[in-house]
Design a protein around this motif. Structure first.
Motif, mmCIF file in Angstrom:
data_model
loop_
_atom_site.group_PDB
_atom_site.id
_atom_site.type_symbol
_atom_site.label_atom_id
_atom_site.label_comp_id
_atom_site.label_asym_id
_atom_site.label_seq_id
_atom_site.Cartn_x
_atom_site.Cartn_y
_atom_site.Cartn_z
ATOM 1 N N GLY A 1 10.065 4.560 47.601
ATOM 2 C CA GLY A 1 9.848 5.931 47.130
ATOM 3 C C GLY A 1 11.034 6.499 46.373
ATOM 4 N N PRO A 2 10.968 7.797 46.066
ATOM 5 C CA PRO A 2 11.964 8.412 45.178
ATOM 6 C C PRO A 2 13.277 8.768 45.874
ATOM 7 N N THR A 3 14.289 8.993 45.063
ATOM 8 C CA THR A 3 15.603 9.481 45.535
ATOM 9 C C THR A 3 16.075 10.554 44.563
ATOM 10 N N LEU A 4 16.724 11.555 45.115
ATOM 11 C CA LEU A 4 17.382 12.563 44.275
ATOM 12 C C LEU A 4 18.882 12.314 44.349
ATOM 13 N N VAL A 5 19.485 12.072 43.193
ATOM 14 C CA VAL A 5 20.936 11.844 43.137
ATOM 15 C C VAL A 5 21.573 13.029 42.422
ATOM 16 N N GLU A 6 22.553 13.641 43.052
ATOM 17 C CA GLU A 6 23.334 14.678 42.364
ATOM 18 C C GLU A 6 24.688 14.092 42.001
ATOM 19 N N ALA A 7 24.984 14.058 40.715
ATOM 20 C CA ALA A 7 26.284 13.586 40.242
ATOM 21 C C ALA A 7 27.115 14.817 39.884
ATOM 22 N N VAL A 8 28.228 14.971 40.561
ATOM 23 C CA VAL A 8 29.089 16.130 40.313
ATOM 24 C C VAL A 8 30.031 15.790 39.167
ATOM 25 N N THR A 9 29.878 16.521 38.074
ATOM 26 C CA THR A 9 30.646 16.208 36.874
ATOM 27 C C THR A 9 31.023 17.511 36.180
ATOM 28 N N TYR A 10 31.391 17.430 34.924
ATOM 29 C CA TYR A 10 31.784 18.650 34.210
ATOM 30 C C TYR A 10 31.542 18.467 32.712
ATOM 31 N N ARG A 11 30.993 19.525 32.108
ATOM 32 C CA ARG A 11 30.796 19.513 30.657
ATOM 33 C C ARG A 11 32.088 19.988 30.017
ATOM 34 N N ILE A 12 32.848 19.051 29.416
ATOM 35 C CA ILE A 12 34.144 19.403 28.825
ATOM 36 C C ILE A 12 33.970 20.248 27.563
ATOM 37 N N ASP A 13 32.992 19.899 26.745
ATOM 38 C CA ASP A 13 32.755 20.678 25.515
ATOM 39 C C ASP A 13 31.882 21.904 25.825
ATOM 40 N N ALA A 14 31.652 22.715 24.809
ATOM 41 C CA ALA A 14 30.743 23.857 24.957
ATOM 42 C C ALA A 14 29.309 23.338 25.111
ATOM 43 N N HIS A 15 28.383 24.227 25.463
ATOM 44 C CA HIS A 15 26.985 23.827 25.679
ATOM 45 C C HIS A 15 26.445 23.039 24.484
ATOM 46 N N THR A 16 26.643 23.589 23.300
ATOM 47 C CA THR A 16 26.405 22.879 22.038
ATOM 48 C C THR A 16 27.480 23.356 21.070
ATOM 49 N N ASN A 17 27.441 22.839 19.857
ATOM 50 C CA ASN A 17 28.393 23.296 18.840
ATOM 51 C C ASN A 17 28.209 24.775 18.520
ATOM 52 N N ALA A 18 27.061 25.358 18.922
ATOM 53 C CA ALA A 18 26.783 26.765 18.612
ATOM 54 C C ALA A 18 27.267 27.700 19.720
ATOM 55 N N ASP A 19 27.884 27.166 20.755
ATOM 56 C CA ASP A 19 28.262 27.961 21.933
ATOM 57 C C ASP A 19 29.783 28.127 21.986
ATOM 58 N N ASP A 20 30.252 29.281 22.477
ATOM 59 C CA ASP A 20 31.681 29.503 22.680
ATOM 60 C C ASP A 20 31.944 29.562 24.188
ATOM 61 N N ALA A 21 32.403 28.441 24.736
ATOM 62 C CA ALA A 21 32.552 28.332 26.201
ATOM 63 C C ALA A 21 33.706 29.180 26.740
ATOM 64 N N THR A 22 34.635 29.603 25.855
ATOM 65 C CA THR A 22 35.774 30.397 26.348
ATOM 66 C C THR A 22 35.315 31.766 26.840
ATOM 67 N N ARG A 23 34.089 32.136 26.516
ATOM 68 C CA ARG A 23 33.579 33.445 26.946
ATOM 69 C C ARG A 23 33.160 33.458 28.415
#
Ligand SMILES: Cc1ncc(C[n+]2csc(CCOP(=O)(O)OP(=O)(O)O)c2C)c(N)n1
Length: 378
Positions: A261-283
Motif C-alpha cells: 500500500g501507500p506511504t506518505l513521505v515528508e522531506a524537510v527541505t528549503y526553497r533557496i530561490d524565490a517562488h518563481t522569477n516573478a516573486d520577491d522572497a525578501t518580502r
C-alpha cells in the motif's frame, strides 16, 4: 406499557467491543528527519549510487540556474526553481523503474529531466508554447501540474488501475507543503489507503507556499503525521540528504510494489530561490534563514561525504561540473531558437470531444488568423 415503564426496563450496556482498525504505532514517523550523510548509515550506501546522485545534483543545480537565466532573457515565461531541493528531485527520479510513473508538480522539471526527459521538452509548458510538451505515456511522466495537488488523485487512479490489471507499476506523486491543504490531497490519500494502491506521496516541505510559511499552513506535528489519519505509514526525512531521500523513497516504492500500500513521505527541505522569477522572497523571509539553509546545501553535503571517503577528487568534481556546463550550453542554444508554432494547436487534445464553446473559439481564432494573413498579403 407506558413510556416510564419502558425506561424502567432498560439496562444500560457498554458499547460493543472496540479496537483500532490498525495499530497506529508503526505508522508514526520518526521523531526527527531521517539522515544518512554524516552518519554511520552512510557506510552502507553503494559508492556508485552516491556518485550518480552527485553527478545528477550538480547537473540539476546548473539546470535551475540556466532556466532562471532564460526567464531574464525572455526565452522562458516563468520558472519555479528547485535550487536547494535537488536531492528530492533527483532521488524521486532515480528510485523509479522504467515502467513506473512519476506525477510531478510545476516545480519538478528537474525530476522529469533526471528521469530522462529532454531538458527542452521539460520547459515547453513553462515557455507557454504548447500543452505539456512531451508524450506522458512515452516517458511515464504525467504532465507537470500547475493546479495544486490535482496530480495526486491522478496518481492514485493510475496506481489503482495498474493493480486491478495486475501490472507491476508504482506511481510516485510529488506535492508541496501548501498542496497538502488542498481537498485533492485528502481525497487522494484516503482513496489510496482504502484501496491499498501502489502509490508513494512525496511532500517537499520547502518551508513556504509562495509567501505563506508552514506554520500558517498546518497545526499538525509534522506533515508526515497526516499519514496516520489515513492509515498509511508516514516517513520524515532530511530532504537535503540525497542518500536519505533515496533510501526512504526506495523503501516506500518497494513496499508499494510488494502490495503493502501507500506511504506518505515528508522531506524537510528549503526553497533557496524565490517562488518563481516573478516573486520577491525578501518580502516574507529574512536573509539569515536562507543562509542557515545554504549551510545545509544538498550538493555540499554529498560532496563532503564523497571526498571524506576518498570517493571523489578534484578531477571528479570538475568532470561533474563540465558535464553540467555541456547540458546548460545545449539547453541555452536550443532555447534560443524560435520555435515554429501553430496557434490552432491550442485546441487540440483539450477534450476527446470538443465542447461547443471550444469549437466556437477555435472558429474565431481561425478567422482572426486568416484575416491577419490576408492583411499581410495586401
Ligand atoms: C488549486 C490552486 N490554487 C492556487 C494556486 C496558486 N498557487 C500556485 S503555487 C502556490 C503555492 C504552492 O505552494 P506549495 O504547495 O508549498 O509548493 P511550492 O510552490 O512551494 O513548491 C499557489 C497557492 C494554484 N496553482 N492552484
Amino acid at each position: 406499557m407506558t413510556v416510564m415503564e419502558q425506561r424502567g426496563a432498560y439496562r444500560p450496556t457498554p458499547p460493543p467491543a472496540w479496537r483500532p482498525r490498525t495499530n497506529p504505532a508503526p505508522l508514526l514517523p520518526d521523531a526527527r528527519p531521517y539522515r544518512v550523510l554524516g552518519t554511520e548509515a552512510a557506510a552502507d550506501v553503494d559508492p556508485a549510487l552516491l556518485r550518480r546522485l552527485y553527478a545528477e545534483l550538480v547537473r540539476g543545480r546548473r539546470y535551475n540556474t540556466q532556466a532562471t537565466a532564460l526567464t531574464k532573457q525572455g526565452r522562458l515565461a516563468v520558472y519555479p526553481s528547485s535550487t536547494g531541493q535537488e536531492a528530492c528531485e533527483v532521488a524521486a527520479a532515480l528510485v523509479l523503474k522504467e515502467r513506473d510513473w512519476l506525477f510531478p508538480s510545476y516545480r519538478d522539471t528537474l525530476a522529469a529531466v533526471a528521469r530522462g526527459l529532454d531538458p527542452v521538452q521539460a520547459l515547453t509548458l513553462l515557455r507557454g508554447d504548447w500543452h505539456t510538451g512531451y508524450d506522458p505515456h512515452e516517458h511515464r511522466i504525467a504532465p507537470l501540474c500547475t493546479p495544486l495537488a490535482t496530480q495526486l488523485p491522478h496518481a492514485v487512479g493510475l496506481a489503482h488501475a495498474a493493480r486491478l490489471k495486475g501490472d507491476d507499476v508504482v506511481a510516485l506523486a510529488l506535492v508541496g507543503d501548501g498542496g497538502t491543504s488542498e481537498g485533492d490531497f485528502h481525497e487522494a490519500l484516503n482513496f489510496a489507503a482504502v484501496w491499498q494502491s501502489p502509490v508513494v506521496f512525496l511532500v517537499q516541505n520547502n518551508g513556504f507556499a509562495i509567501s505563506v510559511p508552514l506554520a500558517k499552513q498546518t497545526a499538525a506535528p509534522s506533515l508526515a503525521h497526516k499519514a496516520v489519519g489515513y492509515g498509511m505509514p508516514g516517513r520524515l526525512v532530511d530532504g537535503n540528504d540525497a542518500a536519505a531521500v533515496h533510501q526512504v523513497l526506495g523503501e516506500a516504492v518497494a513496499h508499494a510494489r510488494a502490495g503493502g500500500g501507500p506511504t506518505l513521505v515528508e522531506a524537510v527541505t528549503y526553497r533557496i530561490d524565490a517562488h518563481t522569477n516573478a516573486d520577491d522572497a525578501t518580502r516574507y523571509r529574512g536573509a539569515d534563514e536562507v543562509e542557515t539553509w545554504r549551510a545545509h546545501d544538498p550538493i555540499a553535503l554529498l560532496e563532503h561525504e564523497l571526498t571524506e571517503r576518498g570517493l571523489l577528487d578534484e578531477d571528479g568534481v570538475r568532470a561533474a561540473r563540465d558535464a553540467a556546463e555541456t547540458m546548460a550550453a545545449d539547453l541555452r542554444e536550443r532555447m534560443n531558437q524560435d520555435p515554429v508554432l501553430d496557434p490552432m494547436d491550442l485546441f487540440a487534445h483539450v477534450y476527446a470531444e470538443p465542447t461547443p464553446q471550444l469549437r466556437e473559439q477555435e472558429a474565431l481564432l481561425r478567422a482572426e488568423l486568416a484575416a491577419e494573413q490576408e492583411g499581410a498579403h495586401r
